[in-house]
Design an enzyme around this catalytic site. Structure first.
Site, PDB file in Angstrom:
ATOM      1  N   ASP A  38      -3.064  17.217 -59.631  1.00 23.68           N
ATOM      2  CA  ASP A  38      -2.694  18.626 -59.533  1.00 23.68           C
ATOM      3  C   ASP A  38      -3.457  19.419 -60.593  1.00 23.68           C
ATOM      4  O   ASP A  38      -3.580  18.993 -61.736  1.00 23.68           O
ATOM      5  CB  ASP A  38      -1.177  18.779 -59.711  1.00 23.68           C
ATOM      6  N   ILE A  39      -3.939  20.592 -60.201  1.00 27.60           N
ATOM      7  CA  ILE A  39      -4.737  21.424 -61.111  1.00 27.60           C
ATOM      8  C   ILE A  39      -3.879  22.005 -62.239  1.00 27.60           C
ATOM      9  O   ILE A  39      -4.404  22.378 -63.284  1.00 27.60           O
ATOM     10  CB  ILE A  39      -5.441  22.540 -60.295  1.00 27.60           C
ATOM     11  N   ASN A  92       8.210  20.074 -51.785  1.00 25.39           N
ATOM     12  CA  ASN A  92       8.775  21.411 -51.643  1.00 25.39           C
ATOM     13  C   ASN A  92       8.495  21.880 -50.214  1.00 25.39           C
ATOM     14  O   ASN A  92       7.356  21.824 -49.760  1.00 25.39           O
ATOM     15  CB  ASN A  92       8.127  22.368 -52.653  1.00 25.39           C
ATOM     16  N   GLY A  98       9.857  26.630 -53.160  1.00 27.79           N
ATOM     17  CA  GLY A  98       8.722  26.529 -54.071  1.00 27.79           C
ATOM     18  C   GLY A  98       7.424  26.084 -53.441  1.00 27.79           C
ATOM     19  O   GLY A  98       6.435  25.874 -54.157  1.00 27.79           O
ATOM     20  N   GLN A  99       7.381  25.953 -52.107  1.00 21.50           N
ATOM     21  CA  GLN A  99       6.107  25.561 -51.491  1.00 21.50           C
ATOM     22  C   GLN A  99       5.138  26.732 -51.562  1.00 21.50           C
ATOM     23  O   GLN A  99       5.472  27.865 -51.171  1.00 21.50           O
ATOM     24  CB  GLN A  99       6.307  25.137 -50.029  1.00 21.50           C
ATOM     25  N   HIS A 105       2.358  17.954 -48.563  1.00 19.51           N
ATOM     26  CA  HIS A 105       1.944  17.135 -49.697  1.00 19.51           C
ATOM     27  C   HIS A 105       3.164  16.597 -50.413  1.00 19.51           C
ATOM     28  O   HIS A 105       4.222  17.223 -50.434  1.00 19.51           O
ATOM     29  CB  HIS A 105       1.069  17.923 -50.673  1.00 19.51           C
ATOM     30  N   LEU A 106       2.972  15.437 -51.001  1.00 20.73           N
ATOM     31  CA  LEU A 106       3.963  14.848 -51.896  1.00 20.73           C
ATOM     32  C   LEU A 106       3.453  15.009 -53.316  1.00 20.73           C
ATOM     33  O   LEU A 106       2.317  14.630 -53.611  1.00 20.73           O
ATOM     34  CB  LEU A 106       4.120  13.346 -51.628  1.00 20.73           C
ATOM     35  N   HIS A 107       4.294  15.563 -54.176  1.00 23.94           N
ATOM     36  CA  HIS A 107       4.000  15.556 -55.607  1.00 23.94           C
ATOM     37  C   HIS A 107       4.504  14.225 -56.163  1.00 23.94           C
ATOM     38  O   HIS A 107       5.670  13.862 -55.934  1.00 23.94           O
ATOM     39  CB  HIS A 107       4.783  16.647 -56.332  1.00 23.94           C
TER      40      HIS A 107
HETATM   41  P1  5GP Z   1       3.623  23.451 -53.845  1.00 23.21           P
HETATM   42  O1  5GP Z   1       3.827  24.659 -54.742  1.00 23.21           O
HETATM   43  O2  5GP Z   1       3.148  23.899 -52.472  1.00 23.21           O
HETATM   44  O3  5GP Z   1       4.777  22.510 -53.803  1.00 23.21           O
HETATM   45  O4  5GP Z   1       2.458  22.621 -54.508  1.00 23.21           O
HETATM   46  C1  5GP Z   1       1.127  23.040 -54.495  1.00 23.21           C
HETATM   47  C2  5GP Z   1       0.474  22.428 -55.694  1.00 23.21           C
HETATM   48  O5  5GP Z   1      -0.936  22.565 -55.543  1.00 23.21           O
HETATM   49  C3  5GP Z   1       0.823  23.118 -57.029  1.00 23.21           C
HETATM   50  O6  5GP Z   1       1.443  22.173 -57.892  1.00 23.21           O
HETATM   51  C4  5GP Z   1      -0.516  23.620 -57.557  1.00 23.21           C
HETATM   52  O7  5GP Z   1      -0.647  23.475 -58.953  1.00 23.21           O
HETATM   53  C5  5GP Z   1      -1.507  22.758 -56.807  1.00 23.21           C
HETATM   54  N1  5GP Z   1      -2.800  23.396 -56.586  1.00 23.21           N
HETATM   55  C6  5GP Z   1      -3.016  24.669 -56.192  1.00 23.21           C
HETATM   56  N2  5GP Z   1      -4.339  24.903 -56.067  1.00 23.21           N
HETATM   57  C7  5GP Z   1      -4.964  23.735 -56.389  1.00 23.21           C
HETATM   58  C8  5GP Z   1      -6.342  23.347 -56.440  1.00 23.21           C
HETATM   59  O8  5GP Z   1      -7.263  24.103 -56.156  1.00 23.21           O
HETATM   60  N3  5GP Z   1      -6.589  22.054 -56.815  1.00 23.21           N
HETATM   61  C9  5GP Z   1      -5.595  21.175 -57.137  1.00 23.21           C
HETATM   62  N4  5GP Z   1      -5.972  19.952 -57.506  1.00 23.21           N
HETATM   63  N5  5GP Z   1      -4.292  21.506 -57.087  1.00 23.21           N
HETATM   64  C10 5GP Z   1      -3.983  22.775 -56.719  1.00 23.21           C
END
Ligand code: 5GP
Ligand code: ZN
Length: 119
Positions: A38-39, A92, A98-99, A105-107
């Site tokens: 994750d970034i 999420n 929080g998505q 995706h799975l964190h």
């Molecule tokens: P969500 O918020 O949908 O559950 O998770 C999306 C995740 O993607 C977030 O934790 C966010 O930090 C990550 N993310 C967003 N943009 C990028 C990117 O360009 N590269 C990577 N590696 N992660 C990203």
């Protein structure tokens, strides 16, 4: 198991990572899944495991059992490869939960105490 069909949405950030258009720190790849860091990590280890095919969320992924199983198997492999020990797997689902990226995706979060319930 059927042959993988990798559908893509050109406007989707994670589809663009799958296509190699946006760089990512990839930790594992197979024909159906990609796992990358994750970034903006929320724990010392924070890996995202995604199906290569575009499914907008966990519910849509559940409608594609081969991809769903591949994501779970990939998560298990990452947990072993990265020696996660105790970890949390989170999906999420929906903006209210929080998505922010609408590609399933799975964190995988590890490396610090993880309290329950999450916020
Ligand atoms: P969500 O918020 O949908 O559950 O998770 C999306 C995740 O993607 C977030 O934790 C966010 O930090 C990550 N993310 C967003 N943009 C990028 C990117 O360009 N590269 C990577 N590696 N992660 C990203
Ligand atoms: Zn996508």
């Amino acid at each position: 198991m059927s042959e993988p069909v990798v559908t893509a949405d050109p406007d989707c950030l994670f589809c663009r990572i799958v296509a190699g258009e946006i760089p990512a720190d990839v930790v594992r790849e197979d024909d159906r899944t990609l796992a990358f860091r994750d970034i903006d990590p929320k724990a010392p280890t924070h890996v995202l495991v995604i199906p290569k095919a575009h499914h907008r969320d966990l519910v849509a992924l559940g409608g594609a059992p081969d991809d769903a199983a591949a994501v779970l198997a990939a998560a298990a492999a990452v947990a072993e490869d990265e020696a996660l020990g105790d970890f949390r797997a989170v999906a999420n689902t929906g903006a209210g939960a929080g998505q922010t990226v609408f590609h399933a995706h799975l964190h995988l979060l590890a490396g610090r105490p993880l309290t329950w319930p999450p916020g």
